[in-house]
Enzyme design. Structure first.
Site, PDB file in Angstrom:
ATOM      1  N   ALA A 123       3.902  -9.074  12.327  1.00 31.75           N
ATOM      2  CA  ALA A 123       5.284  -8.670  12.620  1.00 31.75           C
ATOM      3  C   ALA A 123       5.280  -7.419  13.473  1.00 31.75           C
ATOM      4  O   ALA A 123       4.252  -6.766  13.656  1.00 31.75           O
ATOM      5  CB  ALA A 123       6.061  -8.421  11.323  1.00 31.75           C
ATOM      6  N   GLU A 178       3.058 -13.681   2.839  1.00 31.13           N
ATOM      7  CA  GLU A 178       4.064 -13.685   3.896  1.00 31.13           C
ATOM      8  C   GLU A 178       4.086 -15.009   4.662  1.00 31.13           C
ATOM      9  O   GLU A 178       4.921 -15.197   5.536  1.00 31.13           O
ATOM     10  CB  GLU A 178       3.809 -12.535   4.874  1.00 31.13           C
ATOM     11  N   ASN A 221       0.880  -4.181  -6.916  1.00 32.07           N
ATOM     12  CA  ASN A 221       1.587  -3.001  -7.386  1.00 32.07           C
ATOM     13  C   ASN A 221       2.353  -3.360  -8.653  1.00 32.07           C
ATOM     14  O   ASN A 221       2.294  -4.499  -9.134  1.00 32.07           O
ATOM     15  CB  ASN A 221       2.502  -2.432  -6.291  1.00 32.07           C
ATOM     16  N   ASP A 254       4.434   8.766   3.316  1.00 32.85           N
ATOM     17  CA  ASP A 254       4.960   7.409   3.474  1.00 32.85           C
ATOM     18  C   ASP A 254       3.976   6.428   2.841  1.00 32.85           C
ATOM     19  O   ASP A 254       2.795   6.403   3.204  1.00 32.85           O
ATOM     20  CB  ASP A 254       5.134   7.096   4.967  1.00 32.85           C
ATOM     21  N   ASP A 291      -1.798  -2.409   1.853  1.00 31.20           N
ATOM     22  CA  ASP A 291      -2.596  -3.169   2.813  1.00 31.20           C
ATOM     23  C   ASP A 291      -3.945  -2.490   3.048  1.00 31.20           C
ATOM     24  O   ASP A 291      -4.975  -3.153   3.159  1.00 31.20           O
ATOM     25  CB  ASP A 291      -1.843  -3.291   4.142  1.00 31.20           C
TER      26      ASP A 291
END
Length: 314
Positions: free
Chosen positions: A12, A141, A185, A246, A252
């Site tokens: 993406a 995804e 997570n 962030d 990933d």
């Protein structure tokens, strides 16, 4: 030359805005920083693996629009093998909107586009590529059928399978039984197990649930750190002392680094420590791609700050 790691996942373009606070539902907020970069969990995993010193190939689909051409250019520049990346003219390339506030909290909104057209046939065409790798990394995804096909090919060839179950959806038991290592997570763990992860003890319950359902080992991110549970060991890795800005892309970075270390035949706990450090570095920079670390950065952090690995309580 055969890849060390094959990644089956999404590609993406990330459009990120950072501001002091996130907007309330129905409201708006002004940001201070805008960033456009390559994204998608598949692309992030492949790029992270290359930066950490591995040969990585990506199995994915991109559109033939301007975003898709740019995505391919970015991946090529990073050194990712693209022989199994299929351009599709009938779908737009994937896009993700990311909002990050001053404390590093984020919200994302995605349009998968071409990622949802990755087919079982695409994966089967990549059977030899997958079979010659040392590790397969899959995420969610892309369509679940494509993920399951890749996992079956990997298991048949004796390739280790690592699953990053994001974006989270309930998964069939037959897939979990084929996963060597699952890294999630707290939110993803709850989707998979129904257990709300809020501390080390609840993370252990979620990990135990996954092991009972056939997963070889589980690494669960919980408040304060990451818990590793396998049939042979348990270890708690508390968060490393870094200045986080962030969290985008940290998961990933963790999954890719874990795969790189496993491809190097590192023991699982050693691989988890390496991944833990990679994820910590990823949080210190804004944006998923910008945060993905290089090998020397991870090794430097491991040398400067010895991870406090705590064994299972008696």
């Amino acid at each position: 030359m055969s890849p060390d790691l094959v990644v089956v996942g999404g590609v993406a373009t990330d459009y990120l805005v950072q501001g002091r606070s996130l907007p309330e539902p129905g409201g708006s907020a002004e940001g201070d920083v805008f960033q456009e970069a390559l994204g998608g969990k598949g692309a992030n995993g492949a790029v992270a693996a290359v930066r950490l010193g591995a040969r990585a190939a990506l199995v994915a689909r991109v559109g033939t629009d301007g975003r898709g051409l740019t995505q391919v250019a970015w991946l090529t520049q990073e050194g990712v093998s693209l022989e199994a990346v299929v351009p599709v003219p009938e779908a737009p390339s994937g896009a993700v909107l990311v909002m990050v506030d001053g404390s590093g909290r984020k919200q994302t909104f995605s349009a998968p586009g071409a990622n949802h057209s990755l087919s079982i046939r695409d994966v089967l065409r990549s059977a030899e590529l997958i079979a010659t790798a040392r590790v397969l990394l899959v995420q969610l995804e892309v369509p679940l059928g494509a993920v399951q096909a890749a996992v079956r090919l990997a298991r048949a060839a004796g390739v280790r399978v690592v699953l990053d179950p994001a974006p989270a959806v309930p998964l069939p038991e037959v897939l979990l039984e084929d996963v060597h290592v699952l890294r999630s997570n707290a939110s993803e763990a709850r989707t998979l197990t129904g257990i709300r992860v809020h501390d080390r003890a609840s993370a252990r319950r979620a990990a135990t649930n996954l092991l009972m359902r056939g997963v070889g080992a589980a690494i669960i991110a919980a408040p304060g750190g990451n818990l590793l549970v396998s049939r042979e060991e348990e270890a708690w890795l508390p968060h490393l002392p870094v200045d986080a800005v962030d969290t985008t892309g940290a998961g990933d970075a963790f999954s890719a680094a874990l795969c790189v270390a496993l491809a190097e035949s590192q023991p699982l706990l050693t691989a988890a420590r390496f991944a833990h450090a990679a994820a910590a570095i990823a949080t210190t920079r804004l944006g998923a791609q910008a945060g993905l670390p290089y090998r020397d950065e991870v090794e430097g952090l491991l040398a400067d700050v010895k991870p406090d690995v705590q064994p299972a309580p008696p």
